[in-house]
Enzyme design. Structure first.
Site, short mmCIF file in Angstrom:
data_model
loop_
_atom_site.label_atom_id
_atom_site.label_comp_id
_atom_site.label_asym_id
_atom_site.label_seq_id
_atom_site.Cartn_x
_atom_site.Cartn_y
_atom_site.Cartn_z
N GLY A 81 88.93 56.67 61.60
CA GLY A 81 89.66 55.81 60.85
C GLY A 81 88.95 54.14 60.88
O GLY A 81 89.54 53.85 60.02
N GLY A 82 88.44 54.35 61.81
CA GLY A 82 87.44 52.94 62.14
C GLY A 82 89.24 51.73 62.51
O GLY A 82 89.09 50.80 63.18
N HIS B 255 84.96 48.92 58.97
CA HIS B 255 84.40 50.21 59.77
C HIS B 255 84.82 51.86 58.56
O HIS B 255 85.23 52.65 58.90
CB HIS B 255 84.93 50.71 60.65
N GLU C 294 78.37 61.98 64.55
CA GLU C 294 77.45 60.60 63.94
C GLU C 294 76.55 59.98 65.01
O GLU C 294 76.94 59.91 66.15
CB GLU C 294 78.92 59.75 63.52
N ARG D 45 85.77 68.60 62.75
CA ARG D 45 86.50 68.96 61.73
C ARG D 45 85.72 69.25 60.32
O ARG D 45 84.30 68.54 60.60
CB ARG D 45 87.84 68.38 61.33
N LYS E 195 86.56 49.11 71.68
CA LYS E 195 86.48 50.85 70.39
C LYS E 195 87.33 51.45 71.12
O LYS E 195 87.55 51.36 72.73
CB LYS E 195 85.91 51.43 70.23
N HIS F 147 74.88 54.00 59.76
CA HIS F 147 75.96 55.15 59.76
C HIS F 147 75.13 56.31 59.58
O HIS F 147 75.04 56.42 58.67
CB HIS F 147 77.12 55.19 59.59
N LYS G 20 86.81 59.27 72.55
CA LYS G 20 84.97 58.87 72.58
C LYS G 20 84.02 58.68 74.03
O LYS G 20 83.13 58.36 74.31
CB LYS G 20 84.95 57.32 71.63
P1 ADP Z 1 85.60 61.19 57.53
O1 ADP Z 1 84.95 60.71 59.24
O2 ADP Z 1 85.65 62.70 57.59
O3 ADP Z 1 85.01 60.29 56.70
P2 ADP Z 1 86.87 59.09 57.35
O4 ADP Z 1 86.53 57.44 58.37
O5 ADP Z 1 87.38 58.37 56.60
O6 ADP Z 1 87.25 60.11 57.48
O7 ADP Z 1 88.83 58.45 57.85
C1 ADP Z 1 89.37 58.97 58.92
C2 ADP Z 1 90.17 59.58 59.48
O8 ADP Z 1 91.52 59.24 58.41
C3 ADP Z 1 90.01 61.14 58.90
O9 ADP Z 1 89.67 61.71 60.01
C4 ADP Z 1 91.64 61.78 58.90
O10 ADP Z 1 91.74 61.15 60.17
C5 ADP Z 1 91.99 60.07 58.27
N1 ADP Z 1 92.04 60.74 57.04
C6 ADP Z 1 91.60 59.52 55.86
N2 ADP Z 1 92.15 60.90 54.72
C7 ADP Z 1 93.16 60.60 55.37
C8 ADP Z 1 94.18 61.68 54.58
N3 ADP Z 1 94.28 61.82 52.48
N4 ADP Z 1 94.85 62.41 55.06
C9 ADP Z 1 94.82 62.61 56.28
N5 ADP Z 1 94.36 62.09 56.43
C10 ADP Z 1 93.32 61.22 56.32
P1 ADP Z 2 85.84 56.09 64.06
O1 ADP Z 2 86.13 57.13 65.10
O2 ADP Z 2 86.86 54.86 63.82
O3 ADP Z 2 85.03 57.00 62.68
P2 ADP Z 2 83.38 55.47 65.08
O4 ADP Z 2 82.76 55.71 66.21
O5 ADP Z 2 82.43 56.21 64.50
O6 ADP Z 2 84.58 55.28 64.91
O7 ADP Z 2 82.66 53.97 63.95
C1 ADP Z 2 83.28 53.86 62.93
C2 ADP Z 2 81.97 53.09 62.18
O8 ADP Z 2 82.07 51.57 63.43
C3 ADP Z 2 80.37 53.58 62.77
O9 ADP Z 2 80.01 53.75 61.26
C4 ADP Z 2 79.89 52.10 62.37
O10 ADP Z 2 80.05 51.39 61.05
C5 ADP Z 2 80.97 51.35 63.56
N1 ADP Z 2 79.65 51.26 64.17
C6 ADP Z 2 80.45 52.00 65.88
N2 ADP Z 2 80.17 51.53 67.04
C7 ADP Z 2 78.68 50.71 66.70
C8 ADP Z 2 78.29 49.98 66.62
N3 ADP Z 2 78.11 50.43 68.35
N4 ADP Z 2 77.15 48.52 66.53
C9 ADP Z 2 77.60 48.62 65.42
N5 ADP Z 2 78.31 49.36 64.65
C10 ADP Z 2 79.14 50.16 65.53
MG MG Z 3 83.48 57.95 63.25
#
Ligand code: ADP
Ligand code: ADP
Ligand code: MG
Length: 645
Positions: free
Chosen positions: A164-165, A235, A275, A297, A158, A208, A116
């Site tokens: 995946g949060g 998240h 995102e 992906r 982060k 988001h 990131k």
């Molecule tokens: P996305 O960002 O595609 O909505 P999520 O944030 O819900 O995905 O999930 C984050 C990550 O968790 C996915 O990119 C994947 O790495 C992992 N993940 C979630 N569900 C699965 C699954 N059924 N099998 C494998 N990996 C998973």
């Molecule tokens: P991941 O790789 O785990 O998906 P992200 O960076 O996409 O991580 O962030 C996951 C979630 O966390 C976002 O969908 C949002 O809800 C929250 N989030 C991320 N960054 C911020 C921010 N700077 N301020 C508020 N919420 C945030």
């Molecule tokens: Mg994300």
């Protein structure tokens, strides 16, 4: 086009990819672990290859074995799905070095967006707005704490390798910074093997909103509009939709332009998602959105985009990977209607969404949508399959589409109310409550909505008297039944034994009900607390070992039906002990033998399914014995034993 592809994934996404491949006349090879030998995706693929034992590190993350399987079966390309190796550039290198095609972007694109911090740097240079914060190399506590103060609280820590949060902590005040940092680093290290973090300003009233992009190998890149994924817990996305509620033409133009710029900046090929985090405190404004990360992906929630554009994104992935141009130009991609996706998970919303496991003894999805809507079920399980602790506890994605948002939301609630899952705790009632939430219904969503309403959204109404009666009736016939059989059919002969009166005990949470079932004038009656109750003929009931589940709307009420013979054997477990709710690793122990603890006090942290779960004392008491830090425990293992009082 390829004639055979291998799918390096499992579950619903493997089934999803097989479906499109089959339609296109492409043969499929599944790879699977021992735990998945009998899984639906293995059955549906044309061929299957075992790649190792259940743990992902020994199977689905073994790129070498997967490539070997592709070569051995003559597959020409590998689809990685999402998760696992889908964003692993080393795997892409391995695939291409073997002379195979990776169905996804280049290793270089994945590397550019993989961390990131580096991705933000790159996007800033390309002119894409990024979230204000610190993403430098220095990782010392004093430096990071200083940066957090400069950025201004609240901040978000982060993991730079996060996904995946996981590895993410919101910090309200400088006092909590050091602890939050340590915990984020610990989770990041465990999940990604990289503990470096970045710090971001925590955006106010965050939404988001992400944009689906697609590129080909000829320098073309288009977007397929946006998805709103603001409904999140921990998240993680729960319900996603397209288009975003309240989206304006101006905001959409700004966001999709930025997304296509981002994709072009790295010469992106294949399906990707940009995102953005949006500050919605004053509505959707083109100067209030920032790049968060790019997922290189196919996204879990891709079906909502497919529903509103009519595009099969997996087909596009296959075409682009095979060297074709993008099938449609930007002008030809149109938005139609509104779609929602709800993720049905084996988890317990009433216990802070603790992941659950279990056997899906009963599983029923709606067959078709209400008039004017369509419905799509994405699942990788069948009735009788198990949700194991090894993989993601997702049971299915319920996807609905209708002409407008309100009708699509009605269709979603209908679909949730006609979904039946028994054998594991599920979140259907929570999803339905969220779909009916007044703010969510009005499109007034932000990522904090679920946490703010958690108590209301996870409150479960007590089963109605009619449901208790239906459970008693089914339980009284349960001994005649085999799991999965229709309890009403099996009860058909019951009335012949007119003089028979059966007493059953039903346990629901802490309370027990004793009911008597008897036949009178050819009808079956249930008597509870001296009152006769009739059972509505439309009751929906599932009987499974030791239990009866009654479905009331979107709620699955499960009653335990104690087996009088099994009880004695169980008694030794001890009411004075606390057991592991799932298999996991004891990360931190916060109490010791001899210590007096009070109800609700955190006793230990269990890491399971890549998340940390705090285990608290169920009541006041004195600890007699507690597990050791670092110990691996099985489901049901005793974690803490209390001194008998
Ligand atoms: P996305 O960002 O595609 O909505 P999520 O944030 O819900 O995905 O999930 C984050 C990550 O968790 C996915 O990119 C994947 O790495 C992992 N993940 C979630 N569900 C699965 C699954 N059924 N099998 C494998 N990996 C998973
Ligand atoms: P991941 O790789 O785990 O998906 P992200 O960076 O996409 O991580 O962030 C996951 C979630 O966390 C976002 O969908 C949002 O809800 C929250 N989030 C991320 N960054 C911020 C921010 N700077 N301020 C508020 N919420 C945030
Ligand atoms: Mg994300």
């Amino acid at each position: 086009m390829f004639s055979k592809i291998l799918i390096a994934n499992r579950g619903e996404i493997a089934c999803r990819i097989i479906r499109t491949a089959r339609r296109m006349g492409i043969a499929t090879v599944a790879v699977h672990s021992d735990a998945d030998a009998g899984a639906l995706f293995v059955r549906e693929a044309d061929e299957a290859v075992r790649i190792g034992p259940a743990p992902v590190g020994e199977s689905y993350l073994r790129g070498d074995r997967i490539v070997e399987a592709a070569l051995a079966t003559g597959a020409q390309a590998i689809h990685p799905g999402y998760g696992f190796l889908s964003e692993n550039p080393g795997f892409v290198d391995l695939v291409t070095a073997a002379g195979l095609v990776f169905i996804g972007p280049s290793a270089a694109s994945i590397r550019a967006m993989g961390l990131k911090d580096a991705a933000k740097e790159l996007m800033e240079k390309a002119g894409v707005p990024i979230v204000p914060g610190y993403h430098g190399a220095g990782q010392a506590l004093v430096l990071l704490a200083g940066k957090a103060r400069e950025i201004g609280y609240p901040v978000l820590i982060k993991a730079r390798a996060g996904g995946g949060g996981k590895g993410m902590r919101r910090v309200e005040h400088p006092d909590g910074f050091a602890d939050a940092l340590a915990s984020a680093k610990r989770e990041a290290k465990a999940a990604f093997g990289d503990e470096a973090v970045l710090i971001e300003k925590y955006v106010e009233k965050p939404r988001h909103i992400e944009v689906q992009v697609f590129g080909d190998n000829f320098g073309n890149a288009v977007h397929l509009f946006e998805r709103d994924c603001s409904a999140q817990r921990r998240h993680q996305k729960v319900i996603e939709e397209a288009p975003a509620p309240g989206m304006t033409a101006e905001m959409r133009a700004a966001m999709t332009d930025a997304a296509v710029t981002a994709a072009k900046a790295i010469g992106y090929s294949g399906a990707g998602t940009i995102e953005f985090i949006v500050d919605a405190s004053e509505g959707l404004r083109p100067d209030r959105f920032w790049f968060m990360e790019m997922n290189t992906r196919l996204q879990v929630e891709h079906p909502v985009t497919e529903m509103v554009t009519g595009v099969d994104l997996v087909e596009w992935q296959l075409r682009v990977a095979a060297g074709e141009k993008l099938p449609l130009s930007q002008d030809e991609i149109r938005l139609s209607g509104h779609a929602f996706e709800a993720r049905i998970y084996a988890e317990d919303p009433t216990r802070d969404f603790l992941p659950a496991i279990g056997t899906l003894h009963h599983l029923k999805f709606p067959a078709s949508g209400a008039e004017g809507s369509s419905i799509r079920i994405e699942t990788g399980v069948r009735q009788g399959d198990a949700i194991s602790p090894f993989y993601d506890p997702m049971i299915a994605k319920l996807v609905v589409h209708a002409g407008d948002r309100a009708s699509a939301l009605d269709a979603l609630v209908d679909a949730l109310e006609s979904t039946e899952v028994a054998g594991s705790t599920v979140n259907t009632a929570f999803l339905a409550a969220l779909a009916r939430d007044p703010d969510f219904s009005a499109g007034d969503v932000d990522t904090g909505l679920i946490a703010r309403r958690q108590a209301a959204l996870t409150a479960i109404a007590q089963p109605s008297p009619a449901s208790v009666a239906a459970a008693a009736l089914a339980a009284s016939g349960a001994s005649l039944l085999k799991t999965g059989a229709d309890p009403w059919d099996a009860l058909a002969g019951y009335a012949h034994w007119s003089p028979v009166r059966r007493t059953v005990t039903l346990a629901y949470g802490e309370s027990e009900t004793i009911a008597a079932v008897h036949a009178k004038a050819g009808r079956l009656l249930v008597e509870i607390d001296g009152a006769e109750r009739s059972v509505p003929p439309a009751s929906r009931v599932a009987v499974w070992p030791g239990h009866v589940t009654v479905f009331e709307g979107s709620v699955a009420h499960s009653f335990k039906v104690p087996d009088p013979f099994a009880d004695a054997a169980d008694a030794g477990g001890g009411a004075g002990s606390l057991r592991a709710p799932m298999p996991g690793l004891v990360k931190v122990v916060r109490a010791s033998a001899g210590e007096h603890v009070s109800k609700g006090q955190a006793l230990l942290v269990l890491e399971a399914m890549k998340m940390e779960h705090t285990i608290s004392a169920p009541h006041d008491g004195e600890v007699a014995e507690i597990v050791a830090e670092g110990q691996q425990v099985t489901d049901g293992a005793v974690l803490v034993r209390f001194v008998e009082t």
